[in-house]
Motif scaffolding. Structure first.
Motif, mmCIF file in Angstrom:
data_model
loop_
_atom_site.group_PDB
_atom_site.id
_atom_site.type_symbol
_atom_site.label_atom_id
_atom_site.label_comp_id
_atom_site.label_asym_id
_atom_site.label_seq_id
_atom_site.Cartn_x
_atom_site.Cartn_y
_atom_site.Cartn_z
ATOM 1 N N CYS A 1 37.643 32.438 2.576
ATOM 2 C CA CYS A 1 38.791 33.257 2.179
ATOM 3 C C CYS A 1 38.414 34.738 2.126
ATOM 4 N N HIS B 1 10.413 22.515 2.378
ATOM 5 C CA HIS B 1 9.939 22.486 0.992
ATOM 6 C C HIS B 1 10.952 21.830 0.059
ATOM 7 N N ARG B 2 12.139 21.550 0.570
ATOM 8 C CA ARG B 2 13.176 20.991 -0.310
ATOM 9 C C ARG B 2 13.087 19.472 -0.344
ATOM 10 N N SER B 3 12.197 18.987 -1.165
ATOM 11 C CA SER B 3 12.032 17.538 -1.225
ATOM 12 C C SER B 3 13.264 16.876 -1.837
ATOM 13 N N ASP B 4 14.167 17.680 -2.374
ATOM 14 C CA ASP B 4 15.371 17.074 -2.933
ATOM 15 C C ASP B 4 16.424 16.811 -1.860
ATOM 16 N N THR C 1 14.315 22.996 8.738
ATOM 17 C CA THR C 1 14.301 24.407 8.352
ATOM 18 C C THR C 1 13.946 24.590 6.886
ATOM 19 N N GLN C 2 14.059 23.526 6.084
ATOM 20 C CA GLN C 2 13.754 23.666 4.663
ATOM 21 C C GLN C 2 12.808 22.566 4.219
ATOM 22 N N GLY D 1 31.942 26.911 -2.523
ATOM 23 C CA GLY D 1 31.420 28.239 -2.210
ATOM 24 C C GLY D 1 31.828 28.657 -0.805
ATOM 25 N N MET D 2 31.770 27.680 0.114
ATOM 26 C CA MET D 2 32.109 27.978 1.503
ATOM 27 C C MET D 2 33.583 28.327 1.651
ATOM 28 N N LEU D 3 34.402 27.601 0.895
ATOM 29 C CA LEU D 3 35.837 27.867 0.935
ATOM 30 C C LEU D 3 36.115 29.286 0.447
ATOM 31 N N GLY D 4 35.404 29.667 -0.628
ATOM 32 C CA GLY D 4 35.548 31.024 -1.153
ATOM 33 C C GLY D 4 35.092 32.054 -0.127
ATOM 34 N N GLU D 5 33.968 31.717 0.521
ATOM 35 C CA GLU D 5 33.414 32.596 1.538
ATOM 36 C C GLU D 5 34.395 32.754 2.698
ATOM 37 N N GLU E 1 15.122 9.477 -1.690
ATOM 38 C CA GLU E 1 13.898 8.933 -2.275
ATOM 39 C C GLU E 1 14.279 7.682 -3.034
#
Lengths: 658, 865
Positions: free
Chosen positions: A282, A484-487, A481-482, A276-280, A491
């Motif tokens: 470009c 809530h993202r326990s993923d 900053t996140q 996604g970053m690469l697309g961004e 674990e």
């Protein structure tokens, strides 16, 4: 087994493992984020930077006008940038036997460790790691030495003064240990200690352990390391990637069955998908060029830039950017582009096959041939005459504090048509931009970090199943900053052992076995007897010799004949009898059969008592006890030696002799 | 029927009897049957037309040696013959019927094992069951038993066909209620009520659902009474696999019943029971089905809506369901639920204890990966929920919008927002494009909700976030664009869109126009086109403006982006950008505003596309652009650029390789034709005009027509049509032919008399000319072209050296357009699909497979290799 953690940076690790009798340093990353506290080093005189006001505390009590400058509400040190080194007080660096390097980003502190510390060991790295690492170091030294700064600010480091400083400077840790950049001489000396290794090559360290690099898939020549003895295995996982980019894919299977797995170098951008970053990247690039602006990409001279160029190669045509020039400016630009093409054996399969065709593995060669990509050692010289706008410039350093990038920031920062696109994840882009404020230029943050993310790593760990995992403490909780993202955390069961800078961890496993060799002649003299099908045992009398961490059983040397030098009458003519060792017994005494045998021999009055470990037979007539236990048999019989001997022989009938 | 077919049919029957295996291909029997069906439907009677069939059927019935496919065919054919009462009589007289439909007969021959035969038997039976005679035969022969057994046949096809036949039996019973066949009917019902094993149950439930939809009241009531107990039993055992078929049955039964009747009450109770099943998935399915069936029971649908909204409530923490308790309380409950605490104390806080239990179950499920499908079910049913009356909704629609927006935020990878709801679910839904799409779809529908204008800014922010996010899937981007269009379309007041919001949106759109994925670029370009068509709105300055101006700053922004997209490497994007340009420029065409340089550039670029583009999509779009321009333009003739482009577009378009481009070109030609010869205007249409009136001012008409015709020739319409009529693509030739006929109808009656006014037209390619000549040769006049040219020479109108000139009227007269039209209207394979050809094929194949021909057939096979 102990682990000393000299760096708290999860992706620029520096750990020391004491394992058996060896001391192994795992990577020596240099935390360069400290340079963000310094003013940029402009290549040409910058009126803006030189006119920045000096900093005086609000009450006027503290005046550090010469050392600190203020820009857009932030305070910067006006001095040559300094780096935060790995901890050097935790253990004596001269005791380190070897340093294992996993990739070229993780070796930048090498000269600080190997020079002036009494280090006498060896550094192991793969060839691309050494060569590209050398380029990066050369570049760093070049960036610093090109614009020498006489002044060296030290007052602000005074603890009393630092406490009163504003903003991030106040919270900077261990500022006294920060050091200026090393010299080229030190780089050369440090790199001369490097010994090259290939993937899966096994290197013996003092016969005690074996180390071996494995492909980690992150960058050219990047590796994870296996450190193992005959009975223990420690895996060291540094920057690794499962994505299909240019390097050889990651070797996962060799990490299986580790007792301890030290996990570092996960992605710094767990939520940013590299594709996604690469697309961004470009689309932002195309958008700026179409609008007539210039694009600045602050980047390292090796690594992601190869993938960026490859992606752009495909994108240029489709986005009608065919006429836009791409410039790559770095003191080592040429070497970096050319080196990448010759490390065929370290590339992914797809690129390896290209080596056998008349085409180079990376398409940037074609970009150079068709004049779409031009590279220059610096903005001085040829570049200034051939420079054409609008254009795209790739240049370092990604911290925006030194290197040619400083010039472009000053040059293009005032126009909103231009865009700076950050692709390196090592620096916070807001901090990097702080000394350039106010800035009209557009800023886009597309950090491309191909290292393992939490999803991939949990899958990997499920597959390789290490007994224990050790990791930086940052990986054991979700990012600030996140929250809530326990993923976005590890674990595991059992939970991983976290470390931070200056931790010393006792790794939770004990060595239980050691391999011992037996010499052939001694082996020949053994008389094995089978105790159960497939298992034979023999007694050995030998001398154990330990040398170079190898243990060998040798025959007992014959007593040397006594030198007949003095004719003296001996008290004992014969040498002392070497007693033949008594045979070892094995087996169990079956109760029923034993009782029957006793009866046969006329012992009839037997009272059997059951105990926790076996039985006690009370021969009432003889007033004798026989204790039959799992690991011993006792005959308690007073003053009746013949009976004892008889009973002993009866017992022995049921046992095997060796 | 074709006499030729009748004459060879006996031979074909003979062939089928002898060598059934040597058919030309395995579909020929099906085709034959199809043909017989058409004959039976259109002609007086199948037997009258083909008397030899009875003989064939009786011969096959006694000849076990025929292949199973022939037997199956024969069974179906028997059914077809017996479907008419006459045919049935004939079959009965020659005692074929009993034999053919006696399963015992086939079992003894050992052929019943073949599913092919069984299905033939069932379908034959089904066909025959059209009249009372057949029904009494069915009852007397006691065929119900084997048919019921076939319902659980191992072959799915057989089982399904048996099901349908049973339904047919019942329906026939119903329509012939006077005939006393209660025995069979009741047995059927009894059987149905013995719903036992799972696979059987599924079949029976399907049959029931099918029947309940089709049967009339008396039978339906009996049926319902008979099965109600079993249904209740099934619901209580609640097997997941049966949920859907069960629901189908209940809803089918429910749909036709009056509210006050007893079965209705029991059915409603059943539905309640289903809404209280153990597995959350089943409950959700049941609730969705209830809502979709537009239940009249208000409590039931209200409860279903609550059930469906539960996952959304739990995930987002927006209290959608409990009006009495405050949001905080619900949040607290969710918090405890998520943390696996003891729930009993909190049960009392929920309005409905059963719902509390369901909430626990759903919360548990939301912690697993399967939560995706559950959330999607919830979201995809929001349209149904919004259709409910507002007093039955558990919460105002505005709250649902808020919850959906929060969910969308949670799904967005880049957003750092967290919810007070279920935390564990975040890891599954973040970045999940399936959930994102469902939520966007829901948001699309919710745009119609009352009072949601307030959240427009929020919606706009979330959508911009999605459009900006690097991790958005192209399909998600497309959906987001659709939602923008929808919301902007329903909100007449866009004054809330601040400059900052607009700037962010513009950046996102601009970036997506440069995306590396063509799908994203395509959606962006399409969006730019659609935005133009959104009706105008009010801005904060209380001026009426177009949403395009409010959101993107108007055409100044979009046209350059679209022009860039014309150069896109992907043909779909080029095509979309052309269409979007047409949409964008349409208003200025309608207003007749002066052309800008930009528009001229676009026309030049489009002509280039037409000439050079390698992909059909772009060229099709280019032709359509001109069509759109021409039809939008108030007075095309005054637009010089448009009329100047016409000859190029038409000549290039009709010579294209892509048939759709050619067809679109002819549609453009049609527009020009209509414009040149407008229909009598509506104001005159009711004025009765006698034939003579029409012809009176013939001289004036002639001159008008002449000038119009000349215009048509100048625009290149006539050459395009002449080129099209000889095209090898049938739809193109057909269209051109129709248009030429139209032209002939207008021109020739008037122009015939005027020999002195000839209009010539040039034909583009030499090959076209040759074909026209060929047609002319067929028209037995080889002199037209030369004549025309020589005459033209004499008159000095046409350059004598140009042999490609033809006289328009002559060509129109000489081309046998009517004949051509009739040929072209027939489908291209009409010859190969004719029954005659089928019969001949069967004969030839049989001949080829007989010994002397065998070699040649093998050779043929060899050739194929």
């Amino acid at each position: 087994m102990k682990l000393y953690c000299l760096s708290g940076h999860p992706t620029l690790p520096c750990n020391v493992l004491k394992f058996k009798s060896t001391t192994v340093m795992l990577d020596c990353g240099l935390d360069t984020t400290s340079v963000l506290n310094f003013l940029p080093l402009p290549l040409v005189h910058s009126p803006r930077l030189s006119k920045l006001p000096g900093w005086v505390s609000k009450d006027g009590s503290l005046n550090l006008e010469k050392e600190l400058k203020e820009c857009a509400g932030r305070v910067f040190v006006d001095s040559q940038p300094e780096f935060c080194l790995p901890e050097r007080e935790l253990l004596d660096l001269s005791t380190i036997d070897v340093i294992l390097i996993s990739n070229y980003h993780c070796m930048m502190a090498l000269p600080y460790i190997t020079e002036h510390t009494g280090f006498t060991g060896t550094v192991y790295a793969t060839e691309p790691t050494l060569q590209i690492g050398r380029l990066l170091m050369e570049e760093l030294v070049n960036f610093m030495e090109r614009v020498p700064k006489a002044q060296s600010a030290t007052c602000w480091k005074n603890k009393e003064i630092q406490r009163m400083l504003p903003g991030p400077l106040k919270d900077a840790v261990d500022v006294w240990t920060w050091k200026r950049c090393y010299s080229m001489q030190e780089v050369n000396s440090a790199l001369s200690k490097v010994q090259l290794v290939g993937y899966s090559q096994k290197v013996e360290l003092f016969g005690a352990v074996q180390v071996s690099p494995l492909s980690s898939g992150y960058s050219l020549g990047s590796s994870n390391w296996i450190i193992q003895s005959h009975h223990e295995k420690v895996s060291y996982v540094s920057g690794s990637s499962l994505l299909t980019t240019h390097p050889q894919p990651m070797d996962q299977s060799s990490l299986k069955n580790s007792d301890v797995l030290i996990l570092t170098g996960l992605t710094q951008m767990p939520t940013a998908n590299p594709d996604g970053m690469l697309g961004e990247f470009c689309s932002n690039l195309a958008m700026t060029i179409r609008a007539g602006g210039n694009v600045l990409v602050p980047c390292y001279s090796s690594g992601v830039i190869y993938d960026l160029l490859e992606c752009l190669y495909q994108f240029i045509e489709s986005a009608n950017l065919g006429t836009t020039p791409f410039y790559f400016i770095s003191p080592v630009a040429n070497s970096s582009l050319e080196f990448s093409q010759i490390f065929a054996e370290w590339l992914c399969h797809n690129k390896q096959t290209k080596v056998y065709l008349p085409e180079p593995p990376f398409p940037h060669a074609e970009l150079i041939q068709t004049n779409k990509l031009k590279h220059y050692p610096s903005i001085h010289g040829d570049f200034s005459s051939e420079f054409r706008q609008p254009c795209v410039v790739f240049t370092g350093h990604p911290s925006l504090r030194f290197g040619d990038v400083v010039h472009f920031m000053e040059l293009w920062g005032k126009s909103s048509l231009n865009t700076v696109i950050f692709t390196e994840p090592d620096f916070s882009y807001l901090d990097a931009l702080a000394p350039y404020q106010p800035l009209a230029m557009k800023c886009v943050y597309c950090p491309i970090d191909t290292r393992l993310n939490f999803h991939q790593v949990s899958k990997l760990l499920k597959e390789v199943q290490p007994l224990h995992v050790v990791c930086p403490e940052q990986y054991t909780q979700p990012p600030l900053t996140q929250s809530h993202r326990s993923d976005l955390m590890l674990e595991l069961q059992p939970p991983p052992m976290p470390y931070r800078r200056c931790s010393v961890l006792n790794l939770p496993f004990r060595r239980r076995y050691e391999r011992v060799y037996i010499l052939p002649e001694l082996a020949n003299s053994l008389v094995p007897s089978e105790v159960k099908p497939g298992v034979s045992v023999a007694t050995v009398s030998a001398v154990l010799q330990s040398k170079d961490n190898k243990h060998t059983l040798q025959s007992v040397p014959k007593a040397p004949p006594v030198a007949p030098s003095k004719k003296r009458k001996r008290v004992m003519e014969e040498p002392p009898m070497t007693m033949a060792p008594k045979p070892l017994l094995s087996g169990a005494v079956p109760l029923e059969a034993f009782l029957a045998t006793l009866q046969k021999h006329g012992i009839t009055e037997v009272k059997v008592e059951e105990t926790a470990d076996g039985h006690i037979l009370h021969l009432q007539a003889e007033d004798t006890l026989i204790q039959l236990e799992e690991d011993g048999t006792h005959i308690v019989c007073d003053n009746n030696e013949p009976l004892r001997a008889t009973l002993r022989d009866l017992v022995l009938r049921f046992l095997q002799k060796l | 029927m074709d006499s030729q077919c009748v004459s060879i049919l006996p031979r074909v029957c003979g062939v089928l009897l002898v060598s059934g295996s040597s058919l030309p291909d395995d579909t020929s029997l099906e085709k034959l049957l199809d043909w017989f069906t058409t004959v039976a439907q259109t002609g007086p009677s199948l037997l009258e037309a083909c008397p030899c069939l009875v003989d064939f059927v009786s011969k096959v019935a006694f000849n076990y040696a025929s292949g199973s496919s022939i037997l199956s065919f024969t069974l179906k054919l028997t059914g077809l013959i017996g479907a008419s009462e006459d045919g049935f009589k004939v079959l009965k007289e020659c005692s074929v019927l009993k034999l053919v439909f006696n399963p015992q007969h086939w079992q003894e021959a050992g052929l019943w094992e073949d599913p092919c035969l069984r299905i033939g038997w069932i379908q034959g039976l089904k066909m025959i069951l059209q009249h009372s005679e057949a029904l009494s035969f069915f009852a007397q022969a006691d065929l119900i038993e084997p048919l019921l057994q076939l319902q659980t046949d191992p072959s799915l096809f057989v089982a399904s066909a048996a099901n349908q036949t049973l339904a047919q039996v019942l329906l026939l019973c119903q329509s012939l209620s006077s005939v006393g066949h209660n025995g069979s009917k009741n047995r059927d019902l009894e059987h149905n009520s013995e719903i036992s094993q799972l696979p059987g149950s599924q079949q029976i439930l399907r049959l029931l659902a099918m029947l309940l939809v089709r049967v009339g009241p008396p039978l339906r009531d009996t049926l319902l009474l008979a099965v109600m107990n079993s249904l209740e039993e099934l619901v209580t055992t609640s097997c997941s696999q049966l949920t859907v078929p069960l629901l189908d049955v209940i809803l089918a039964a429910n749909s036709g019943l009056r509210d006050d009747c007893v079965p209705k009450q029991r059915l409603i109770r059943l539905l309640w029971a289903m809404l209280n099943m153990k597995k959350p998935d089943d409950v959700m399915q049941a609730a969705a089905a209830v809502l979709r069936s537009h239940q009249s029971d208000p409590a039931l649908s209200a409860h279903s809506a609550r059930v469906l909204l539960l996952p959304l409530d739990i995930v987002t923490g927006v209290s959608l369901l409990d009006e009495n308790s405050t949001g905080e309380q619900t949040t607290l409950v969710c918090f405890y639920l998520c943390n696996k605490c003891l729930l009993t104390p909190f049960k009392s806080m929920l309005s409905n204890p059963a719902e509390g239990e369901l909430r626990i179950l759903i919360t548990e499920q939301l912690k697993r990966k399967s939560c995706i499908s559950m959330i999607c079910v919830c979201l995809s049913n929001i349209p149904q929920i919004t259709l409910m009356a507002s007093d039955r909704l558990p919460c105002p629609q505005r709250l649902i919008v808020t919850a959906v927006l929060l969910l969308l935020r949670l799904c967005c990878v880049d957003s750092s927002s967290s919810s007070p709801g279920c935390v564990e679910v975040v890891r599954f839904i973040t970045g999940n494009s399936k959930v994102q799409k469902c939520a966007l779809e829901a948001l699309l529908v919710l745009s119609k909700s009352p009072g949601v204008k307030m959240v427009l800014v929020e919606v706009f922010k979330v959508l911009t976030e999605y459009l900006n996010s690097p991790s958005s899937d192209p399909s998600v981007l497309q959906k987001s664009y659709q939602v923008v269009i929808k919301w902007v379309g329903v909100c007449p007041d866009l004054s809330c869109i601040t400059d900052q919001l607009r700037e962010g949106f513009i950046q996102a759109v601009r970036k997506r126009a440069c995306d590396t994925r063509w799908e994203a670029r395509d959606s962006t370009v399409e969006f730019l086109g659609h935005l133009v068509e959104v009706p105008s709105c009010w801005t904060f300055t209380e001026q009426e403006t177009e949403p395009l101006d409010v959101l993107l700053g108007g055409r100044r922004f979009t046209v350059p982006l679209l022009k860039e997209a014309l150069q896109d490497p992907e043909s779909y994007v080029r095509a979309s950008s052309i269409s979007a340009l047409a949409q964008t420029l349409a208003p200025s065409w309608q207003d007749g505003t002066a052309l800008t340089q930009e528009q001229e550039d676009i026309v030049a670029q489009l002509q280039e596309v037409l000439f050079q583009d390698s992909e059909g999509f772009a060229r099709r779009a280019a032709v359509k652009y001109f069509t759109a321009w021409f039809s939008a333009c108030s007075s095309p003739s005054s637009c010089w650029l448009l009329m100047q482009s016409m000859p190029t577009v038409l000549s290039q378009g009709v010579a294209d390789l892509d048939w759709e481009v050619k067809l679109h070109t002819l549609e453009l030609a049609e527009l020009l034709l209509d414009r040149a010869f407008p229909d009598p205007s509506p104001s005159h249409s009711y004025a009765v005009m006698s034939d003579q009136d029409h012809r009176l001012p013939i001289a004036g008409q002639q001159s008008d027509l002449l000038s119009s015709l000349k215009n048509l020739v100048d625009w290149g319409v006539v050459s395009a049509l002449l080129c099209g009529v000889v095209d090898c693509d049938r739809p193109v030739a057909l269209k051109a032919c129709q248009l030429l006929l139209k032209l002939r109808g207008i021109v020739c009656p008037v122009m015939d008399n005027a020999a002195d006014t000839r209009v010539f037209c040039q034909l583009a390619g030499a090959s076209v000319l040759q074909q026209v000549r060929k047609i002319q040769e067929i028209g037995k006049d080889t002199h037209v072209v030369s004549e025309a040219c020589s005459e033209a020479d004499e008159e000095g109108i046409c350059a004598s050296v140009d042999p490609e000139c033809v006289g328009v009227c002559e060509v129109l007269r000489l081309l046998d357009l009517d004949e051509k039209l009739s040929i072209l209207t027939q489908s291209s394979d009409h010859i190969y699909n004719s029954p005659l050809s089928l019969l001949q094929d069967i004969l030839t194949a049989a001949a080829a497979s007989s010994p002397p021909g065998q070699d040649s057939r093998q050779e043929l096979v060899m050739d194929c290799y």
